[in-house]
Design a protein around this motif. Structure first.
Motif, PDB file in Angstrom:
ATOM      1  N   ALA A 120       0.832  -1.201   0.000  1.00  0.00           N
ATOM      2  CA  ALA A 120       0.000   0.000   0.000  1.00  0.00           C
ATOM      3  C   ALA A 120       0.872   1.258   0.000  1.00  0.00           C
ATOM      4  CB  ALA A 120      -0.925  -0.003   1.210  1.00  0.00           C
ATOM      5  N   THR A 121       1.989   1.201   0.728  1.00  0.00           N
ATOM      6  CA  THR A 121       2.900   2.350   0.767  1.00  0.00           C
ATOM      7  C   THR A 121       3.500   2.622  -0.605  1.00  0.00           C
ATOM      8  OG1 THR A 121       3.450   1.835   3.078  1.00  0.00           O
ATOM      9  CG2 THR A 121       4.952   3.291   1.893  1.00  0.00           C
ATOM     10  N   ALA A 122       3.872   1.560  -1.311  1.00  0.00           N
ATOM     11  CA  ALA A 122       4.435   1.732  -2.657  1.00  0.00           C
ATOM     12  C   ALA A 122       3.421   2.378  -3.602  1.00  0.00           C
ATOM     13  CB  ALA A 122       4.888   0.372  -3.198  1.00  0.00           C
ATOM     14  N   LYS A 123       2.175   1.950  -3.517  1.00  0.00           N
ATOM     15  CA  LYS A 123       1.126   2.545  -4.367  1.00  0.00           C
ATOM     16  C   LYS A 123       0.922   4.017  -4.015  1.00  0.00           C
ATOM     17  CE  LYS A 123      -1.407  -1.787  -5.058  1.00  0.00           C
ATOM     18  NZ  LYS A 123      -2.684  -2.519  -4.795  1.00  0.00           N
ATOM     19  N   LEU A 124       0.946   4.319  -2.716  1.00  0.00           N
ATOM     20  CA  LEU A 124       0.761   5.695  -2.280  1.00  0.00           C
ATOM     21  C   LEU A 124       1.925   6.571  -2.734  1.00  0.00           C
ATOM     22  CD1 LEU A 124      -0.943   7.687  -0.705  1.00  0.00           C
ATOM     23  CD2 LEU A 124       0.186   6.943   1.390  1.00  0.00           C
ATOM     24  N   GLU A 125       3.155   6.032  -2.686  1.00  0.00           N
ATOM     25  CA  GLU A 125       4.320   6.779  -3.153  1.00  0.00           C
ATOM     26  C   GLU A 125       4.187   7.121  -4.634  1.00  0.00           C
ATOM     27  OE1 GLU A 125       7.433   4.112  -2.156  1.00  0.00           O
ATOM     28  OE2 GLU A 125       7.875   5.070  -0.230  1.00  0.00           O
ATOM     29  N   ALA A 126       3.713   6.141  -5.422  1.00  0.00           N
ATOM     30  CA  ALA A 126       3.554   6.377  -6.857  1.00  0.00           C
ATOM     31  C   ALA A 126       2.504   7.451  -7.123  1.00  0.00           C
ATOM     32  CB  ALA A 126       3.169   5.080  -7.556  1.00  0.00           C
ATOM     33  N   ALA A 127       1.421   7.412  -6.333  1.00  0.00           N
ATOM     34  CA  ALA A 127       0.344   8.379  -6.545  1.00  0.00           C
ATOM     35  C   ALA A 127       0.704   9.758  -5.999  1.00  0.00           C
ATOM     36  CB  ALA A 127      -0.936   7.881  -5.876  1.00  0.00           C
ATOM     37  N   ALA A 128       1.566   9.803  -4.956  1.00  0.00           N
ATOM     38  CA  ALA A 128       1.878  11.073  -4.312  1.00  0.00           C
ATOM     39  C   ALA A 128       2.840  11.930  -5.109  1.00  0.00           C
ATOM     40  CB  ALA A 128       2.451  10.814  -2.920  1.00  0.00           C
ATOM     41  N   GLY A 129       3.646  11.315  -5.966  1.00  0.00           N
ATOM     42  CA  GLY A 129       4.569  12.089  -6.789  1.00  0.00           C
ATOM     43  C   GLY A 129       5.601  12.823  -5.958  1.00  0.00           C
ATOM     44  N   GLU A 130       5.666  14.165  -6.114  1.00  0.00           N
ATOM     45  CA  GLU A 130       6.678  14.966  -5.423  1.00  0.00           C
ATOM     46  C   GLU A 130       6.527  14.910  -3.906  1.00  0.00           C
ATOM     47  OE1 GLU A 130       6.592  18.896  -6.912  1.00  0.00           O
ATOM     48  OE2 GLU A 130       7.170  18.333  -8.959  1.00  0.00           O
ATOM     49  N   ALA A 131       5.294  14.743  -3.408  1.00  0.00           N
ATOM     50  CA  ALA A 131       5.086  14.679  -1.962  1.00  0.00           C
ATOM     51  C   ALA A 131       5.814  13.490  -1.349  1.00  0.00           C
ATOM     52  CB  ALA A 131       3.600  14.593  -1.643  1.00  0.00           C
ATOM     53  N   ALA A 132       5.993  12.431  -2.105  1.00  0.00           N
ATOM     54  CA  ALA A 132       6.690  11.256  -1.589  1.00  0.00           C
ATOM     55  C   ALA A 132       8.145  11.591  -1.270  1.00  0.00           C
ATOM     56  CB  ALA A 132       6.616  10.116  -2.598  1.00  0.00           C
ATOM     57  N   GLY A 133       8.738  12.470  -2.069  1.00  0.00           N
ATOM     58  CA  GLY A 133      10.117  12.863  -1.811  1.00  0.00           C
ATOM     59  C   GLY A 133      10.253  13.604  -0.502  1.00  0.00           C
ATOM     60  N   ALA A 134       9.283  14.474  -0.199  1.00  0.00           N
ATOM     61  CA  ALA A 134       9.325  15.212   1.071  1.00  0.00           C
ATOM     62  C   ALA A 134       9.179  14.271   2.245  1.00  0.00           C
ATOM     63  CB  ALA A 134       8.218  16.261   1.093  1.00  0.00           C
ATOM     64  N   SER A 135       8.325  13.262   2.123  1.00  0.00           N
ATOM     65  CA  SER A 135       8.100  12.339   3.239  1.00  0.00           C
ATOM     66  C   SER A 135       9.329  11.503   3.541  1.00  0.00           C
ATOM     67  CB  SER A 135       6.906  11.424   2.933  1.00  0.00           C
ATOM     68  OG  SER A 135       7.222  10.517   1.892  1.00  0.00           O
ATOM     69  N   SER A 136      10.170  11.265   2.547  1.00  0.00           N
ATOM     70  CA  SER A 136      11.355  10.428   2.761  1.00  0.00           C
ATOM     71  C   SER A 136      12.377  11.110   3.663  1.00  0.00           C
ATOM     72  CB  SER A 136      12.001  10.071   1.412  1.00  0.00           C
ATOM     73  OG  SER A 136      12.512  11.240   0.789  1.00  0.00           O
ATOM     74  N   ARG A 137      12.228  12.431   3.851  1.00  0.00           N
ATOM     75  CA  ARG A 137      13.169  13.154   4.712  1.00  0.00           C
ATOM     76  C   ARG A 137      12.676  13.222   6.151  1.00  0.00           C
ATOM     77  NH1 ARG A 137      13.154  16.253  -0.089  1.00  0.00           N
ATOM     78  NH2 ARG A 137      11.688  17.772   0.779  1.00  0.00           N
ATOM     79  N   LEU A 138      11.527  12.595   6.432  1.00  0.00           N
ATOM     80  CA  LEU A 138      10.967  12.579   7.776  1.00  0.00           C
ATOM     81  C   LEU A 138      10.937  11.158   8.305  1.00  0.00           C
ATOM     82  CD1 LEU A 138       7.894  14.914   7.129  1.00  0.00           C
ATOM     83  CD2 LEU A 138      10.067  15.569   8.185  1.00  0.00           C
ATOM     84  N   SER A 139      11.055  11.005   9.610  1.00  0.00           N
ATOM     85  CA  SER A 139      10.973   9.671  10.203  1.00  0.00           C
ATOM     86  C   SER A 139      10.349   9.770  11.580  1.00  0.00           C
ATOM     87  CB  SER A 139      12.357   9.009  10.305  1.00  0.00           C
ATOM     88  OG  SER A 139      13.194   9.754  11.168  1.00  0.00           O
TER      89      SER A 139
END
Length: 320
Positions: A120-139
């Motif tokens: 589900a996370t992979a699908k959300l990353e694909a749909a989120a586009g640029e927002a997925a890049g911002a989330s990768s810098r948070l933990s």
């Protein structure tokens, strides 16, 4: 049973799935399955009709009860045919991705659930586009209680026994024991109710006091016992019980967490003046001995005198 918002939300999400698969389910059976009272279940059912895919007519859940059975009039409201394309704002997509990645790292998460979450996370990353890049810098890092919760939850689901190293602040010691978990609940803190194989009795364990936990291969087989009503708290002293006042120093502040009390007033030295009620005041003599220099019983006077005498006798025996 007192629960926090996260626990109640989780229960209600499970309740939706449960009711959809069991048309006309009996109130008593559903309450028993979820380990709650019938009144708590009815309270949940009062909230569910305010939930749905939107606030338009027909999209809200049409769930009601006659007090004996529960009926879901529009179960297709959550069906695939009723769903509209999901549109997430950038901040919503980021929050979901950060949370999903954090949950996927929890120890004790069932592998099937972990795999589904990662897909589900992979699908959300694909749909989120640029927002997925911002989330990768948070933990997000969960405290240890999260891992304990996951292990207990898995043990309950798979009906397996647990091994614990558990800290008791009253005795200031760690004990090892095997338990058959019965349920999780929250009353201020999160607890596990279980059948303890060490004491052969029902015991309650606070999750943040579990120092180590391990899922065992043995099947859990707790005896049939009636679940306690925890709506008024974990321990429920009576207003008619005698009042006891205990003063503790900074090293004895744990007493306010371990013992239900009416008041806890701060003292200048960082300690507490704790007022509590108990049907057996004499049992608190042992507490006074455990506290040692970290606390004393102030009243009633006869209990304070008795505690001092017990401490003097123990000291004399030690010296001898």
């Amino acid at each position: 049973m007192a629960v926090n918002a996260i626990d109640q939300t989780r229960r209600m999400l499970s309740l939706v799935t449960y009711l959809r698969e069991r048309p006309g389910a009996h109130v008593a059976d559903v309450a028993r399955a979820f380990g709650i009272t019938e009144d708590e279940l009815i309270s949940d059912l009062d909230v569910l009709p305010m939930c749905g895919t939107s606030f338009r007519g027909g999209d809200l859940l049409d769930i009601d009860t006659d007090g004996d059975r529960i009926w879901w009039r529009n179960p297709n409201a959550l069906g695939a045919e009723a769903a509209e394309p999901l549109r997430l704002a950038a901040d919503e997509a980021t929050a979901l991705l950060v949370a999903a990645r954090a949950v996927a790292t929890l120890p004790g998460l069932r592998e099937g659930d972990r795999d589904a979450l990662l897909r589900a996370t992979a699908k959300l990353e694909a749909a989120a586009g640029e927002a997925a890049g911002a989330s990768s810098r948070l933990s997000v890092t969960f405290e240890s209680e999260g891992g304990v919760f996951a292990e207990v939850d898995r043990a309950i689901s798979e009906r397996r026994r647990l091994w614990l190293r558990y800290y008791s602040p009253a005795r200031d010691e760690l004990t090892e024991r095997e338990v058959d978990p019965i349920r999780l609940f929250a009353v201020g803190h999160t607890y596990m109710e279980a059948w303890c194989r060490l004491s052969e009795a029902r015991r309650t364990f606070r999750l943040d006091r579990v120092a180590e936990i391990r899922l065992l291969d043995e099947a859990a087989a707790p005896p049939e016992i009636e679940l306690r009503d925890l709506s008024a708290g974990l321990v429920q002293p009576s207003a008619e019980d005698p009042e006891v006042v205990v003063e503790v120093g900074p090293g004895g502040r744990w007493v306010a967490e371990y013992y239900p009390h009416d008041r806890a007033e701060e003292l200048p030295d960082g300690g507490l003046r704790i007022t509590l009620r108990t049907p057996a005041p004499a049992s608190l003599r042992r507490l006074a001995l455990r506290l040692g220099s970290d606390g004393r019983i102030v009243s009633p006077p006869e209990l304070a005198d008795s505690a001092r005498e017990a401490a003097a006798a123990a000291l004399a025996a030690y010296d001898g």
